[in-house]
Design a protein around this motif. Structure first.
Motif, mmCIF file in Angstrom:
data_model
loop_
_atom_site.group_PDB
_atom_site.id
_atom_site.type_symbol
_atom_site.label_atom_id
_atom_site.label_comp_id
_atom_site.label_asym_id
_atom_site.label_seq_id
_atom_site.Cartn_x
_atom_site.Cartn_y
_atom_site.Cartn_z
ATOM 1 N N ARG A 94 20.227 -20.911 19.881
ATOM 2 C CA ARG A 94 20.593 -20.171 21.095
ATOM 3 C C ARG A 94 21.151 -18.796 20.719
ATOM 4 O O ARG A 94 20.798 -17.782 21.340
ATOM 5 N N ARG A 116 11.717 -23.687 29.881
ATOM 6 C CA ARG A 116 12.669 -24.643 30.456
ATOM 7 C C ARG A 116 13.943 -24.729 29.631
ATOM 8 O O ARG A 116 15.037 -24.874 30.192
ATOM 9 N N GLU A 119 16.095 -21.798 30.427
ATOM 10 C CA GLU A 119 16.704 -22.001 31.749
ATOM 11 C C GLU A 119 17.878 -22.980 31.645
ATOM 12 O O GLU A 119 18.933 -22.766 32.262
ATOM 13 N N ARG A 120 17.695 -24.034 30.879
ATOM 14 C CA ARG A 120 18.779 -25.019 30.722
ATOM 15 C C ARG A 120 19.990 -24.391 30.042
ATOM 16 O O ARG A 120 21.132 -24.716 30.373
ATOM 17 N N TRP A 121 19.742 -23.485 29.114
ATOM 18 C CA TRP A 121 20.836 -22.805 28.431
ATOM 19 C C TRP A 121 21.510 -21.762 29.327
ATOM 20 O O TRP A 121 22.563 -21.228 28.967
ATOM 21 N N GLY A 122 20.892 -21.407 30.434
ATOM 22 C CA GLY A 122 21.450 -20.400 31.320
ATOM 23 C C GLY A 122 21.250 -18.974 30.844
ATOM 24 O O GLY A 122 21.998 -18.073 31.238
ATOM 25 N N ILE A 123 20.217 -18.748 30.006
ATOM 26 C CA ILE A 123 20.011 -17.400 29.457
ATOM 27 C C ILE A 123 18.666 -16.809 29.888
ATOM 28 O O ILE A 123 18.309 -15.713 29.445
ATOM 29 N N ALA A 124 17.911 -17.523 30.713
ATOM 30 C CA ALA A 124 16.571 -17.064 31.076
ATOM 31 C C ALA A 124 16.596 -15.667 31.698
ATOM 32 O O ALA A 124 15.773 -14.801 31.353
ATOM 33 N N GLU A 125 17.536 -15.428 32.606
ATOM 34 C CA GLU A 125 17.591 -14.122 33.272
ATOM 35 C C GLU A 125 18.029 -13.008 32.326
ATOM 36 O O GLU A 125 17.384 -11.949 32.282
#
Length: 222
Positions: A94, A116, A119-125
């Motif tokens: 990460r 995915r 996204e689960r890590w909350g860093i996609a954006e």
């Protein structure tokens, strides 16, 4: 494309053994699925198991002919000589992703999985502007070697043999994903019996060493 190298080697081995030539056409998985789904004539198709599921459901392949070819995990790579970030565990991967100027993955199963995961890590954006998705049929390793991607992810079988990159290793066990690739005889096959004989060979233990050499793992029959 993940099975390109191993299928070429197995086709050559089968020709030497059985005297039967097998012509392999390797394209991106999305394109391969579409061509079979639209009715283009092939004897055999090799794709990730979920794609074979869909082709079987629409009767584009003979479901009874399905064999497991191999399974493949996701590897991580950088350009040759570049700094080598740690990928020892989930937190390290990460951190490496967050620190990379550009992150590459494919349109295939590994790319879907990584989307995915981010996204689960909350860093996609936050990293969206740094994502470089390899076009279908183009290896992520090629983009790394060209300097278009700093940190790349793809099936190990597609990283092997790419000049200009250093493979850091496989994703750690906690976040690794294994894609099972299967082969099946197409509904409009011209040579179904010959196709069946080739499938028996590539699913046999005689093909195991070629799979390992090409970055894949043999898997037990379904």
């Amino acid at each position: 494309m993940a099975t390109r190298q191993v299928l070429n080697e197995l086709a050559s081995a089968y020709e030497a053994r059985a005297g039967e030539r097998v012509a392999i056409e390797s394209v991106g998985g999305v394109a391969a699925f579409r061509r079979v789904d639209e009715g283009e004539a092939f004897d055999i198709v090799v794709l990730a198991s979920d794609a074979i599921d869909r082709l079987a459901a629409s009767a584009r392949v003979d479901a009874a002919s399905r064999v497991r070819v191999a399974r493949s995990g996701v590897a991580v790579a950088v350009a040759s000589g570049a700094p080598r970030p740690s990928i020892d565990d989930e937190a390290a991967v990460r951190e490496a992703v967050l620190a990379a100027r550009s992150i590459g993955y494919s349109t295939g199963p590994s790319g879907v999985y990584l989307t995915r995961l981010f996204e689960r890590w909350g860093i996609a954006e936050p990293i969206a502007s740094r994502i470089v998705q390899a076009p279908p049929g183009v290896a992520v390793g090629t983009l790394i070697a060209r300097g278009e991607v700093e940190l790349g992810f793809q099936q190990m079988s597609e990283m092997i043999g790419v000049e200009g990159i250093d493979v850091l290793g496989m994703l750690p066990p906690g976040i690794q994903t294994l894609t099972i690739f299967e082969a099946a005889i197409c509904a409009n096959a011209c040579e179904p019996q010959r196709a069946r004989a080739f499938l028996a060979f590539i699913a046999s233990s005689d093909a195991d060493s070629a799979k390992v050499r090409n970055g894949m793992e043999p898997c037990q029959p379904a």
